[in-house]
Enzyme design. Structure first.
Site, short mmCIF file in Angstrom:
data_model
loop_
_atom_site.label_atom_id
_atom_site.label_comp_id
_atom_site.label_asym_id
_atom_site.label_seq_id
_atom_site.Cartn_x
_atom_site.Cartn_y
_atom_site.Cartn_z
N GLN A 5 -80.39 45.87 41.86
CA GLN A 5 -79.10 45.18 41.81
C GLN A 5 -78.88 44.27 43.01
OE1 GLN A 5 -75.04 47.21 42.46
NE2 GLN A 5 -75.18 47.00 40.25
N GLU A 44 -66.63 45.37 46.94
CA GLU A 44 -65.97 45.00 45.68
C GLU A 44 -64.48 45.31 45.71
OE1 GLU A 44 -67.30 45.90 41.08
OE2 GLU A 44 -68.70 46.04 42.75
N ARG A 51 -76.02 49.13 37.97
CA ARG A 51 -75.09 50.18 38.39
C ARG A 51 -73.66 49.65 38.45
NH1 ARG A 51 -72.64 51.44 42.94
NH2 ARG A 51 -73.99 50.32 44.41
N HIS A 104 -79.14 44.87 46.98
CA HIS A 104 -78.19 45.94 47.29
C HIS A 104 -78.61 47.33 46.88
CE1 HIS A 104 -74.38 47.82 48.10
NE2 HIS A 104 -74.14 48.06 46.82
N LEU A 132 -72.56 43.79 53.40
CA LEU A 132 -71.74 43.84 52.21
C LEU A 132 -70.26 43.58 52.48
CD1 LEU A 132 -72.36 44.41 49.22
CD2 LEU A 132 -71.51 46.71 49.59
N ARG A 179 -71.43 43.75 38.42
CA ARG A 179 -72.09 43.03 39.50
C ARG A 179 -73.19 42.09 39.03
NH1 ARG A 179 -72.45 48.17 43.69
NH2 ARG A 179 -70.24 48.15 44.26
N HIS A 211 -75.88 42.49 44.82
CA HIS A 211 -74.42 42.48 44.93
C HIS A 211 -73.97 41.05 45.16
CE1 HIS A 211 -70.35 43.41 46.18
NE2 HIS A 211 -70.54 44.69 45.89
N PHE A 249 -61.74 48.41 40.23
CA PHE A 249 -63.08 48.08 40.70
C PHE A 249 -63.83 47.40 39.55
CE2 PHE A 249 -66.41 48.99 43.87
CZ PHE A 249 -65.63 49.09 45.01
#
Length: 597
Positions: free
Chosen positions: A237, A252, A412, A370, A249, A283, A239, A117
């Site tokens: 954030q 990821e 994050r 996000h 979304l 991100r 994304h 990730f």
């Protein structure tokens, strides 16, 4: 007559953090969950890719590596004591979920499967590490189902479709909440020794967002109106891979399985921005890269999106160029069948909303609002803090995205949202129950529901010159244009003034007469007020922070400025003004340095 209910612990919000808190609080305290949704419809169900924990099931990994990646991902603004606590506790929390019955995807040997990730690395080789534990691409959905079943087993009382509009603070101590019952329009008082807010984030303040319609920052706005500050609100954030125009979304995990970002020239552009881990950078790095590619005219056909490509021929080509291998050392490759098996929901989303099959076609993506790194200030036990000295408001707790511990800092790390809600939801529940056992119920003020009625009456008695829908559109436009991926002094100043204007115009909104039950116009308009308050706090906090750090990217201050801005923002909303204060970041073992991906 207003109904009154009495509990030891009342939890506001039925998502992952709220259910985790309820599960642990209900073991030792009379517990209720008050939620404006049915719990299994909460936004945690949209979390796709996985939950990070250094199980080491597939290769060497350590919680200390996870902690370092989290600190680095936070651009060194995360509090390292809380980060270490979360990453160490994550391993036990994931095994607890397994024992509760969560159907994780498995290795051939039967262990919990793990995949790479963004931002998760082997700290010795700097190569991606398999740390994300997952249930296909439905991890959040499975967490909700599992925790809800366990809460039912523990006889937790659920008040579904109750909209909390105020928190009761009596003589500086938490005494409960006031909620409106959707089906009747009646107000209810929930007396409690301890209250936990777990109401999620506020992404609906932006035009393009991955957030659910109900994600309107209710908990943050309610406590803000009662004099509690919010922390680090400037850090929101974006994304990098939301479905074009819709913002839904694309996890990821697609890049974890080998997906590649491609610009309009057919180039794999992340090689320029993150030469070491490329498409698995954090991100904020990838969102800015996508924005810059589009700004430079390198979007697909010159438009404002790029492609995310997981077609087997592309994945296998770049896996060979990167030297990526399977655990047995053989070359990494993927088939169309494996794509559909590993990301079934994403495959379905793409067919439904884009008309493409990700195994055959590249997916059009753009950054989407996000996740809120900021929120209600808490310590690692979920206790709400009220100033820069760490004063605790007795009986008030928060967990999940609505809270700011702060483990996410300025950005994050992927999978850490689920880690956050599981670890801190658990400890908020445990500590709230312990606090309740040693406390007495507070007396209620004479006019306990007065402020709630005042809010409702204001919406019913406005002049009617303004329409809530119009104000909402203007808010989302100004936030997207000026408080987005990149920010400037001029844009943020414009946003602050515009949001002040919108908040003033909001007082002229008038809802139509309606039957009291399921008056969604009332509730949607009240939610807009929440978003306007939080948007102003966000824009003002961002305007004053004159540096770039994590998700807060200032074009006029492009460098991180540790000497002046290595600190957390605290913001109070006082009528039409935002008052700011600051507190230091806790550093334990990882001294700030330049982030390199």
């Amino acid at each position: 007559m207003t109904q009154t209910h009495t509990y030891d612990v009342v939890i506001v919000g039925g998502g992952g953090a709220g259910l985790m808190a309820a599960l642990y609080a209900s073991r030792n305290a009379k517990t209720a969950v008050v939620s404006k949704l049915y719990p299994i419809r909460s936004h945690t169900g949209a979390a796709q890719g996985g939950i990070g924990a250094a199980l080491g099931n597939l290769e060497e990994d350590h919680w200390e590596w996870h902690a370092y990646d989290t600190v680095k991902g936070s651009d060194y603004l995360g509090d390292q004591d809380a980060i270490e606590f979360m990453c160490e506790q994550a391993v036990e929390a994931v095994y607890d979920l397994e024992h509760y019955g969560l159907p994780f995807s498995r290795t051939p040997e039967g262990r919990i499967a793990q995949r790479p990730f963004g931002g998760h690395t082997n700290n010795e080789t700097n190569k991606p590490v398999r740390r994300s534990c997952y249930a296909a691409d439905r991890t959040g959905h499975m967490i909700l189902q599992t925790l809800f079943q366990q809460c039912i087993k523990n006889e937790t009382k659920f008040y579904n479709e109750f909209h909390v509009m105020d928190v009761i603070i009596q003589d500086g101590v938490t005494a409960g909440v006031v909620a409106l019952e959707l089906s009747t329009g009646e107000l209810h008082i929930f007396r409690a020794k301890a209250v936990i807010f777990a109401t999620g984030g506020h992404g609906r303040a932006w035009q393009i967002t991955s957030n659910a319609y109900a994600y309107t920052g209710d908990g943050e706005a309610v406590v803000l109106r009662r004099g509690v500050p919010l922390e680090d609100m400037e850090f929101f954030q974006f994304h990098p891979t939301g479905i074009l125009k819709l913002g839904i979304l694309i996890t990821e995990a697609v890049r974890g399985e080998g997906g590649i970002l491609i610009n309009g020239k057919g180039e794999r552009f992340m090689e320029r921005y993150a030469p070491n881990i490329k498409d698995l950078a954090s991100r904020d790095v990838i969102s800015r890269a996508v924005y810059l590619e589009i700004k430079d005219g390198n979007g697909i056909n010159g438009k404002n999106y790029v492609h995310l490509d997981i077609r087997p021929e592309m994945v296998n080509k770049y896996a060979a160029l990167d030297g990526r291998t399977r655990l047995d050392g053989s070359p990494y490759s993927i088939t169309a069948e494996e794509i559909h098996a590993k990301i079934p929901d994403i495959s379905d989303f793409c067919r439904t909303y884009l008309g493409v099959d990700p195994a055959k076609d590249p997916m059009p993506v753009q950054p989407t609002a996000h996740y809120a790194m900021g929120g209600i200030p808490t310590d690692k036990f979920g206790r709400v803090l009220t100033n820069s000295q760490g004063a605790i408001l007795p009986g008030l707790y928060a967990a999940g995205e609505t809270a700011c511990v702060s483990v996410h800092g300025a950005n994050r790390l992927g999978t850490n949202s689920l880690v956050d809600l599981i670890v801190f939801g658990k400890h908020a529940g445990l500590n709230a129950a312990e606090y309740a056992q040693g406390s007495d119920l507070q007396s209620l003020p004479d006019d306990v529901e007065g402020f709630t009625r005042q809010q409702i009456d204001t919406l019913r008695n406005g002049s009617g010159k303004e329409k809530a829908a119009q104000l909402g559109d203007e808010m989302r436009n100004v936030m997207s244009d000026n408080v987005g991926v990149f920010r400037t002094e001029e844009g943020l100043s414009t946003a602050v003034e515009k949001l002040k204007e919108l908040r003033a115009r909001y007082t002229d909104v008038r809802i139509r007469p309606s039957a009291p039950g399921f008056n969604m116009e009332l509730l949607n308009t009240w939610e807009l007020g929440n978003l306007l308050d939080l948007a102003l706090v966000t824009a003002q906090s961002a305007l004053v922070r004159k540096e770039s750090r994590g998700a807060h990217a200032r074009e006029d201050f492009p460098k991180r400025d540790d000497p002046n801005w290595m600190k957390h923002t605290l913001a109070w909303l006082e009528k039409d003004a935002v008052r700011l204060d600051y507190k230091p970041v806790t550093v334990t073992r990882f001294e700030p340095k330049e982030r390199k991906y």
